[in-house]
Design an enzyme around this catalytic site. Structure first.
Site, mmCIF file in Angstrom:
data_model
loop_
_atom_site.group_PDB
_atom_site.id
_atom_site.type_symbol
_atom_site.label_atom_id
_atom_site.label_comp_id
_atom_site.label_asym_id
_atom_site.label_seq_id
_atom_site.Cartn_x
_atom_site.Cartn_y
_atom_site.Cartn_z
ATOM 1 N N ASP A 7 -52.037 -50.505 -52.366
ATOM 2 C CA ASP A 7 -51.766 -50.697 -50.578
ATOM 3 C C ASP A 7 -52.061 -49.391 -49.284
ATOM 4 O O ASP A 7 -51.446 -48.545 -49.881
ATOM 5 C CB ASP A 7 -50.850 -51.551 -50.454
ATOM 6 C CG ASP A 7 -50.885 -52.896 -50.977
ATOM 7 O OD1 ASP A 7 -51.960 -53.239 -51.360
ATOM 8 O OD2 ASP A 7 -49.408 -54.126 -51.077
ATOM 9 N N GLU A 23 -52.726 -52.213 -57.553
ATOM 10 C CA GLU A 23 -50.949 -52.713 -57.854
ATOM 11 C C GLU A 23 -50.331 -54.466 -58.311
ATOM 12 O O GLU A 23 -50.049 -55.116 -59.242
ATOM 13 C CB GLU A 23 -50.086 -53.497 -56.342
ATOM 14 C CG GLU A 23 -49.369 -52.442 -55.834
ATOM 15 C CD GLU A 23 -50.772 -51.704 -54.548
ATOM 16 O OE1 GLU A 23 -52.073 -52.597 -54.683
ATOM 17 O OE2 GLU A 23 -49.933 -51.690 -53.681
ATOM 18 N N GLU A 27 -45.088 -47.041 -49.640
ATOM 19 C CA GLU A 27 -45.279 -48.571 -50.494
ATOM 20 C C GLU A 27 -46.011 -48.148 -51.606
ATOM 21 O O GLU A 27 -46.348 -47.340 -53.211
ATOM 22 C CB GLU A 27 -44.599 -49.520 -50.463
ATOM 23 C CG GLU A 27 -43.594 -49.711 -49.962
ATOM 24 C CD GLU A 27 -41.920 -49.432 -51.111
ATOM 25 O OE1 GLU A 27 -42.785 -49.426 -51.906
ATOM 26 O OE2 GLU A 27 -41.406 -49.348 -50.131
ATOM 27 N N ASP A 35 -50.346 -48.077 -47.406
ATOM 28 C CA ASP A 35 -48.430 -48.074 -46.726
ATOM 29 C C ASP A 35 -47.523 -47.098 -47.600
ATOM 30 O O ASP A 35 -48.096 -46.313 -48.526
ATOM 31 C CB ASP A 35 -48.348 -49.217 -46.554
ATOM 32 C CG ASP A 35 -47.750 -50.232 -47.879
ATOM 33 O OD1 ASP A 35 -47.878 -49.303 -48.865
ATOM 34 O OD2 ASP A 35 -47.319 -51.104 -47.254
ATOM 35 N N TYR A 79 -54.928 -56.287 -43.706
ATOM 36 C CA TYR A 79 -53.476 -56.332 -44.814
ATOM 37 C C TYR A 79 -52.623 -56.219 -43.313
ATOM 38 O O TYR A 79 -53.005 -56.477 -42.563
ATOM 39 C CB TYR A 79 -53.659 -54.374 -45.068
ATOM 40 C CG TYR A 79 -52.414 -54.173 -46.352
ATOM 41 C CD1 TYR A 79 -52.225 -54.852 -47.044
ATOM 42 C CD2 TYR A 79 -51.503 -53.522 -45.511
ATOM 43 C CE1 TYR A 79 -50.851 -54.063 -47.727
ATOM 44 C CE2 TYR A 79 -50.056 -52.975 -46.041
ATOM 45 C CZ TYR A 79 -50.031 -53.697 -47.466
ATOM 46 O OH TYR A 79 -48.803 -53.078 -48.634
ATOM 47 N N ARG A 119 -49.172 -55.525 -43.677
ATOM 48 C CA ARG A 119 -48.537 -55.601 -43.543
ATOM 49 C C ARG A 119 -48.641 -53.654 -42.628
ATOM 50 O O ARG A 119 -48.332 -52.843 -43.433
ATOM 51 C CB ARG A 119 -47.580 -54.609 -44.765
ATOM 52 C CG ARG A 119 -46.321 -55.452 -45.411
ATOM 53 C CD ARG A 119 -45.708 -54.677 -46.973
ATOM 54 N NE ARG A 119 -45.216 -55.658 -47.859
ATOM 55 C CZ ARG A 119 -45.811 -56.533 -49.272
ATOM 56 N NH1 ARG A 119 -47.228 -55.873 -49.615
ATOM 57 N NH2 ARG A 119 -45.391 -57.216 -49.051
ATOM 58 N N HIS A 174 -54.303 -47.799 -38.854
ATOM 59 C CA HIS A 174 -54.193 -49.365 -39.206
ATOM 60 C C HIS A 174 -54.580 -50.261 -38.575
ATOM 61 O O HIS A 174 -54.313 -50.157 -37.132
ATOM 62 C CB HIS A 174 -53.126 -49.931 -40.003
ATOM 63 C CG HIS A 174 -52.198 -48.918 -41.220
ATOM 64 N ND1 HIS A 174 -51.098 -49.359 -41.983
ATOM 65 C CD2 HIS A 174 -52.376 -48.215 -42.140
ATOM 66 C CE1 HIS A 174 -50.864 -48.285 -42.953
ATOM 67 N NE2 HIS A 174 -51.995 -48.059 -42.863
#
Length: 772
Positions: free
Chosen positions: A82, A9, A86, A84, A307, A309, A354
């Site tokens: 990432d 990203e 998103e 997740d 990470y 989130r 995670h």
């Protein structure tokens, strides 16, 4: 020619990863999402299974072109966004775009996931690629479609029924309801008086207090004593009965264990950074992103945390072993529990694959890398490092002591409690903060009691009576609001900061003194939604919908039936309310009072500058007054005690305008004198321009802080940054200012444009405004 193309990203992340992968890999950034729904009606088509129309985001068009060009000379595409929903959605949108351009053809496409940006994690992920997770993609599409359908259908209704420019969101609306309901609860709160009675005692040379818990053989509750007369009578009775001493009738000692808090997840990091560092949720996530993507520490760029989130409290086995070894080496092996600590997540939909938020290497001690970090980065990294260490240490052991002291043969009883730390354990390193605590920390302020023995008297110095008043529940701050959102299941870890920012940007709430206050518009919007769209701002409904979206992400539910179940009743309700609800039903609130000019009923109405009281016979009758006035003129309004207008000597009163409350002359419109409600804070820094006034901290109309001379308008010197009493060593200008930026953190800088002097500021930037 590059054989492999990797897409992430952000450019910072790309730069770090490219170093790990070598010359056969090219790493480019997408700069976030590359596609989004077209920003107009029809982007989601409910008639055709909620088909969605996407377009390339204009600002990222050039990045898509760069990726397309690089792909033409690459053999393999790795999508490394990432780990997740998103991130999965960004990878999928890229895949769809490149496929439409016919750039993939026979080229293999891999999805790679890593939870920390270290050489080991990145190379292992590349060596074990996966496929795009269609279930996560479907869940994200459903979430985006729901948000679009709510926004594009409910917002126009708000325009028609309340005011142009308003909008409503699927998760922001329940969050607004939380804040408004707390405010209504505070306004409805009835204060009650109560008194507490304590004995002031001394034992073994040490003074201490004991609270009255029993009087005349009856248990004392909070409201047993509610006025001064009763308190004084009780005091005298106790003094007479005690005759200068109390008898120790019961002494209990026991040990209590206190266990460490689990490692950070997104919500707890946001809460703790708010409590301990004063960071907003947005600031916390921004700094955490920097730590995750990589910091240059002495010529080597490395991701410092995993990470950020995540809703999982798991730690990898390898990380736990390293943490335990570090604790043994640096805090002693007696501080390492026999078995590694395991924590259970509170979220039933946590992605357990995670990890919790932790340092990528526990041996990267904060103090050792402080010089390579900004002040904000260091504070947040140190917080994460300490919490991670503490979570794998032994529990703390506390000695708890409770002593009952009595007189009049046990009719009157006082109790003193205290504790001391027997074995500090994890408390050596870290203790979790608490909301709405004066200390801002946990219960680390232990009280100590002197040595006493059962059956022995203790000298009584005095009986103390203290008056108290009950207080309403506190308004939400950022930490407590995030906690409430998490408890109610509103939103997900990655959305909390956005929810809070959106409410502020829409001017539905304001943040004053680190507490959220609903605006008049926020109250009206909430009232409209709770009365007419009750189901959609219901906490359980919002949480259940999140659960269903999570079920889609796990492949347990199909997203299209979920969308139908939401859309059909929602669109029917929109149609019904458009026809049945009138604007005055929402923006006016009837009150039991007649207009003093025409006799028609009065109502609370929403105007351009907020709510006010006006006649329902408008425009025939134009009677209005400020909300809070009772119609009796200046005498009945909120008069500023002891103040008169300096221009005409009329009483000064509190008024409300477009930019909030202010002080104005009651003689308006004949006299137009106004002044700010809050007196500007004096920094006690002499104005360097006129050398007679001092610099005052003021607030602009849009709420931005600035500093200007007290001699205005004669002297127009002004600054955006806080001034400090230090002359510039480079140009001798009489003052310096404290400037904080993302790149450099807090610095002392010269305010003169031609001078480039800047040096790190070691203090707290919040303290640079002068005395509080």
């Amino acid at each position: 020619m590059s054989k492999h193309l990797v897409i992430v990203e952000s450019p910072a992340k790309a730069k770090t990863i490219e170093k790990y992968l070598g010359k056969d890999f090219q790493v480019l950034a997408s700069y976030g999402h590359v596609r989004d729904l077209i920003p107009k009606e029809g982007a989601v088509d409910p008639e055709h299974d909620f088909a969605m129309k996407y377009e390339v985001i204009e600002r990222n068009q050039k990045h898509v072109l760069a990726i397309s060009k690089a792909l033409k000379t690459s053999d393999t595409l790795y999508l490394a966004t990432d780990p997740d929903r998103e991130g999965e959605a960004i990878s999928w949108h890229l895949y769809e775009l490149l496929n439409e351009k016919k750039l993939l053809k026979d080229k293999p496409v891999h999805r790679v996931v890593f939870h920390e940006i270290t050489k080991k994690a990145v190379t292992e992920a590349i060596a074990h690629p996966e496929q795009l997770a269609i279930n996560l993609i479907n869940a994200q599409q459903a979430r985006r479609a729901l948000d679009y359908l709510v926004g594009f259908n409910l917002s126009p209704l708000l325009w028609k029924k309340i005011r142009r420019g308003l909008s409503a969101g699927r998760v922001q609306s329940p969050a607004l309801r939380l804040i408004v309901e707390r405010e209504l609860e505070i306004e409805a709160f009835k204060t009650r008086e109560y008194w507490t009675i304590n004995a002031a005692l001394t034992a073994d040379g040490q003074p201490f207090k004991a609270k009255l818990i029993q009087f005349n053989d009856e248990k004392i509750s909070q409201f047993s004593i509610t006025d001064q007369e009763r308190a004084e009578q009780t005091k005298q009775t106790l003094l007479d009965a005690a005759d200068g001493q109390l008898l120790v009738t019961k002494l209990e000692q026991k040990q209590q264990k206190r266990h460490p808090a689990p490692p950070f997840i997104t919500s707890t990091l946001q809460q703790e950074a708010s409590r301990k560092l004063g960071f907003t949720t947005k600031r916390t996530m921004m700094v955490a992103q920097q730590l995750y993507e990589g910091i240059d520490i002495g010529g080597e760029t490395e991701g410092l945390i995993s990470y950020m989130r995540t809703d999982s409290v798991n730690l990898s086995e390898e990380a736990v072993q390293d943490i335990r070894a570090y604790i043994g080496e640096n805090y002693g092996h007696d501080n390492v529990p026999k078995e590694p600590r395991l924590f259970k997540t509170k979220s039933k939909n946590a992605q357990e694959a995670h990890e919790a938020i932790r340092p990528t290497s526990i041996r990267r001690v904060p103090a050792a890398i402080k010089n390579h970090l900004t002040a904000e980065q260091f504070k947040l990294y140190e917080l994460i490092w300490k919490r991670t260490i503490a979570c794998q240490m032994i529990h703390a052991t506390l000695n708890r002591i409770a002593v009952d002291l009595s007189c009049a043969n046990g009719k009157h009883v006082f109790r003193a409690t205290g504790s001391s730390i027997a074995i500090p354990g994890f408390m050596t390193v870290y203790l979790e903060g608490k909301d709405d605590s004066n200390e801002g920390e946990g219960d680390d302020k232990e009280s100590f009691l002197p040595r006493m023995q059962e059956g022995r008297p203790v000298p009584l110095s005095d009986i103390l009576t203290d008056q108290h008043f009950t207080e309403p529940p506190p308004r939400y701050g950022e930490a407590s609001l995030v906690k409430a959102l998490e408890e109610y299941g509103i939103g997900r870890p990655s959305t909390y900061a956005t929810i809070i920012s959106t409410l502020q940007n829409r001017e539905y709430v304001t943040l004053e003194g680190k507490r959220f206050y609903p605006t008049d518009v926020g109250r009206i919007v909430n009232r409209f939604l709770t009365e007419h769209f009750t189901k959609y701002v219901d906490y359980d409904f919002t949480a259940n919908l999140e659960d269903e979206l999570d079920a889609v992400s796990r492949g347990e539910k199909d997203w299209i039936p979920l969308m139908r179940d939401f859309w059909n009743p929602f669109t029917s309700l929109i149609t019904d309310k458009e026809a049945s609800v009138q604007r005055k039903d929402i923006t006016q609130e009837a009150i039991d009072e007649k207009c003093p000019e025409c006799g028609k009923p009065l109502s609370i109405r929403l105007g351009r500058n907020g709510r006010f009281i006006g006649c329902t016979n408008y425009p025939e009758c134009s009677y209005t007054r400020n909300l809070g006035d009772d119609g009796g003129g200046a005498e009945a309004a909120d008069v500023v005690e002891g103040r008169v207008c300096p221009e005409c000597s009329s009483p000064l009163v509190l008024k409300a305008g477009k930019y909030g409350k202010f002080i104005g002359c009651s003689g308006y419109p004949k006299c137009r004198h106004i002044e700010p409600l809050e007196k500007p804070l004096d920094t006690h820094v002499e104005c360097p321009q006129c050398k007679t006034g001092s610099l005052l901290k003021r607030k602009s109309r849009n709420g931005k802080i600035f500093y200007s001379c007290s001699g205005y308008p004669k002297c127009d010197y002004a600054l955006w940054n806080a001034p400090i009493k230090e002359s510039c060593p480079a140009c001798d200008w009489p003052i310096l200012t404290v400037k904080t930026t993302k790149r450099n953190g807090a610095e002392k800088v010269c305010p003169q444009k031609d001078c480039k002097y800047a040096t790190p500021y070691e203090g707290d930037p919040a303290d640079a405004d002068g005395p509080k």
